[in-house]
Design a protein around this motif. Structure first.
Motif, PDB file in Angstrom:
ATOM      1  N   GLY A  18     -56.699   7.575   7.994  1.00  0.00           N
ATOM      2  CA  GLY A  18     -56.446   7.463   6.553  1.00  0.00           C
ATOM      3  C   GLY A  18     -56.513   8.766   5.795  1.00  0.00           C
ATOM      4  O   GLY A  18     -56.719   8.770   4.577  1.00  0.00           O
ATOM      5  N   PHE A  19     -56.341   9.897   6.471  1.00  0.00           N
ATOM      6  CA  PHE A  19     -56.350  11.199   5.803  1.00  0.00           C
ATOM      7  C   PHE A  19     -54.916  11.690   5.647  1.00  0.00           C
ATOM      8  O   PHE A  19     -54.173  11.814   6.625  1.00  0.00           O
ATOM      9  N   TYR A  20     -54.521  11.990   4.397  1.00  0.00           N
ATOM     10  CA  TYR A  20     -53.157  12.438   4.114  1.00  0.00           C
ATOM     11  C   TYR A  20     -53.202  13.735   3.308  1.00  0.00           C
ATOM     12  O   TYR A  20     -53.839  13.791   2.263  1.00  0.00           O
ATOM     13  N   SER A  21     -52.492  14.752   3.789  1.00  0.00           N
ATOM     14  CA  SER A  21     -52.439  16.038   3.085  1.00  0.00           C
ATOM     15  C   SER A  21     -51.039  16.627   3.198  1.00  0.00           C
ATOM     16  O   SER A  21     -50.430  16.597   4.277  1.00  0.00           O
ATOM     17  N   ALA A  22     -50.552  17.171   2.069  1.00  0.00           N
ATOM     18  CA  ALA A  22     -49.236  17.822   2.068  1.00  0.00           C
ATOM     19  C   ALA A  22     -49.342  19.298   2.433  1.00  0.00           C
ATOM     20  O   ALA A  22     -48.314  19.977   2.561  1.00  0.00           O
ATOM     21  N   GLY A  23     -50.560  19.800   2.582  1.00  0.00           N
ATOM     22  CA  GLY A  23     -50.740  21.203   2.958  1.00  0.00           C
ATOM     23  C   GLY A  23     -50.163  22.184   1.957  1.00  0.00           C
ATOM     24  O   GLY A  23     -49.776  23.295   2.304  1.00  0.00           O
ATOM     25  N   TRP A  24     -50.081  21.753   0.686  1.00  0.00           N
ATOM     26  CA  TRP A  24     -49.507  22.559  -0.398  1.00  0.00           C
ATOM     27  C   TRP A  24     -48.048  22.936  -0.118  1.00  0.00           C
ATOM     28  O   TRP A  24     -47.574  23.984  -0.560  1.00  0.00           O
ATOM     29  N   GLN A  25     -47.347  22.092   0.615  1.00  0.00           N
ATOM     30  CA  GLN A  25     -45.930  22.326   0.886  1.00  0.00           C
ATOM     31  C   GLN A  25     -45.094  21.308   0.112  1.00  0.00           C
ATOM     32  O   GLN A  25     -45.253  20.100   0.289  1.00  0.00           O
ATOM     33  N   ASP A  26     -44.223  21.819  -0.734  1.00  0.00           N
ATOM     34  CA  ASP A  26     -43.400  20.939  -1.573  1.00  0.00           C
ATOM     35  C   ASP A  26     -42.605  19.938  -0.747  1.00  0.00           C
ATOM     36  O   ASP A  26     -42.456  18.773  -1.138  1.00  0.00           O
ATOM     37  N   ASP A  27     -42.088  20.373   0.406  1.00  0.00           N
ATOM     38  CA  ASP A  27     -41.256  19.477   1.203  1.00  0.00           C
ATOM     39  C   ASP A  27     -42.071  18.378   1.880  1.00  0.00           C
ATOM     40  O   ASP A  27     -41.507  17.382   2.356  1.00  0.00           O
ATOM     41  N   GLN A  28     -43.398  18.536   1.941  1.00  0.00           N
ATOM     42  CA  GLN A  28     -44.266  17.514   2.532  1.00  0.00           C
ATOM     43  C   GLN A  28     -44.843  16.563   1.487  1.00  0.00           C
ATOM     44  O   GLN A  28     -45.319  15.480   1.835  1.00  0.00           O
ATOM     45  N   ARG A  29     -44.791  16.954   0.243  1.00  0.00           N
ATOM     46  CA  ARG A  29     -45.419  16.163  -0.820  1.00  0.00           C
ATOM     47  C   ARG A  29     -44.822  14.761  -0.899  1.00  0.00           C
ATOM     48  O   ARG A  29     -45.550  13.763  -0.916  1.00  0.00           O
ATOM     49  N   GLU A  30     -43.500  14.660  -0.938  1.00  0.00           N
ATOM     50  CA  GLU A  30     -42.849  13.355  -1.021  1.00  0.00           C
ATOM     51  C   GLU A  30     -43.029  12.559   0.271  1.00  0.00           C
ATOM     52  O   GLU A  30     -43.172  11.331   0.243  1.00  0.00           O
ATOM     53  N   LYS A  31     -43.045  13.256   1.398  1.00  0.00           N
ATOM     54  CA  LYS A  31     -43.231  12.569   2.688  1.00  0.00           C
ATOM     55  C   LYS A  31     -44.603  11.902   2.753  1.00  0.00           C
ATOM     56  O   LYS A  31     -44.735  10.784   3.253  1.00  0.00           O
ATOM     57  N   VAL A  32     -45.624  12.592   2.254  1.00  0.00           N
ATOM     58  CA  VAL A  32     -46.966  12.019   2.238  1.00  0.00           C
ATOM     59  C   VAL A  32     -47.006  10.776   1.359  1.00  0.00           C
ATOM     60  O   VAL A  32     -47.549   9.731   1.746  1.00  0.00           O
ATOM     61  N   LEU A  33     -46.420  10.879   0.177  1.00  0.00           N
ATOM     62  CA  LEU A  33     -46.405   9.736  -0.732  1.00  0.00           C
ATOM     63  C   LEU A  33     -45.700   8.540  -0.091  1.00  0.00           C
ATOM     64  O   LEU A  33     -46.211   7.405  -0.135  1.00  0.00           O
TER      65      LEU A  33
END
Length: 383
Positions: A106-121
């Motif tokens: 249950g740990f989700y992080s985008a790693g401060w990467q814009d391209d990962q932000r939407e994927k995490v959501l």
């Protein structure tokens, strides 16, 4: 006659057998008030690693332990790392208790990467829609808070560690979160009070600040609170604006160093170090060198972690722990059936400071006794 007696015996035996089975079922089924409590399955979402998140999460789990909701809320704080993932994994394995379960995956992080932000959501939303195994979401930071505040879900959300949840657009006001399933912890005028405290100590006429001149950049440093403090006390703000929200921390550090050199040339008498990717522990000495050489005092918006690595002053670590414990109160209330929207998001941390005595020596400042009395954490060694 014998037949009647046999029938009567069988009937009596059958009734006793049925009664016994019925009583057994009664004893096996607990009354409504004794039903086993719900186990709340929790996940964690962040925009990327940040040291504040570590301390607020630990304050939250300590608060849960104090309330008897988990057995062990003392995950080790990572050394020389801003990562939270290891703490979450530790909690999933060791928190214990019967009321809360920190989901191992249950740990989700985008790693401060814009391209990962939407994927995490989308990963979080898909999990809620298909698996339905999430009962509460801990959203840490502006990115996570903004994204989940707009999500079409009913799962309760607690937003923590946001500079200002109102200016970030996560909640409309302290009176109403705008969403039945959401509450965002907020400490009104927290950063204005920091700047006023800094001014009380040094009585500067020109305060330097560096930040990104975008709506999100203004929100992340609580620019409105800094400006309010300047207006109230009548000092001038010297501003250096740059693009700091970049994936390469070294680039952000180089830009912040250039800003500090610029502020020195413009006559800054003090510098308020706003939250900045460029203030990495490994870069702090280099980035702060122009200010130290010019004997300019600094106050970190972030807190004690920056003081450990060279900032002169900031709030002590107890501030972030206080916010975590407040989030634990919110979590307990939600578990007990209170709607997140009905909870007050307002908290106020204790006033305490951290000081780097090495930096005080570097800039030639001899702290007065009344300032020393307000300091809870001293750091004497150059890190």
């Amino acid at each position: 006659m014998k037949i009647c007696r046999c029938l009567l015996f069988l009937l009596t035996f059958f009734c006793l057998l049925c009664t016994g089975s019925f009583l057994t079922r009664l004893q096996a089924a607990p009354p409504d008030g004794d039903k086993l409590p719900k186990v709340w399955r929790v996940i964690y979402v962040e925009g990327g690693p940040f040291s504040d998140y570590q301390r607020i999460l630990r304050g939250l789990t300590l608060g849960l332990q104090e309330r008897g909701l988990i057995d062990n809320g003392q995950p080790p704080l990572p050394k020389d790392s801003e990562e939270v993932k290891g703490m979450w994994e530790w909690l999933a394995a060791h928190a214990g208790g019967t009321r809360i379960r920190f989901l191992p995956d249950g740990f989700y992080s985008a790693g401060w990467q814009d391209d990962q932000r939407e994927k995490v959501l989308q990963a979080v939303l898909e999990r809620i829609k298909t698996k339905g195994d999430v009962d509460l979401i801990l959203a840490f930071g502006t990115w996570a808070g903004q994204d989940l505040a707009k999500a079409d879900i009913q799962t309760p959300i607690i937003v923590s560690s946001v500079t200002n949840a109102i200016t970030a657009g996560i909640i409309p006001s302290v009176e109403d979160s705008g969403r039945d399933n959401l509450v965002a912890a907020i400490e009104p005028d927290r950063f204005k009070r920091q700047v006023l405290l800094f001014h009380d100590i040094f009585q500067f006429k020109k305060l330097g600040i560096a930040y990104e001149d975008t709506p999100s950049g203004h929100g992340s440093v609580a620019l409105n609170e800094i400006e309010a403090a300047a207006e109230e006390r009548g000092f001038e703000l010297l501003r250096c604006t740059e693009t700091f929200d970049v994936q390469d921390a070294d680039i952000a550090s180089d830009r912040l160093l250039a800003c500090h050199k610029k502020l020195v040339k413009e006559g800054a008498e003090a510098v308020y170090l706003t939250c900045n990717i460029g203030l990495q522990p490994s870069a702090m000495e280099r980035v702060l060198k122009p200010l130290a050489e010019a004997h300019i005092p600094t106050f970190s918006q972030l807190g004690a972690p920056d003081v450990v690595h060279g900032a002169l002053l900031s709030v002590a670590q107890t501030s972030t722990t206080d916010e975590g414990r407040f989030s634990a109160e919110l979590m307990e209330a939600i578990i007990n059936g209170i709607r997140p929207r009905d909870l007050s998001p307002v908290f106020e941390s204790a006033v305490s400071m951290a000081m780097n005595l090495y930096m005080a020596t570097q800039i030639g400042w001899n702290p007065p006794l009344e300032v020393l009395a307000a300091v809870d954490e001293f750091y004497q060694q150059k890190r």
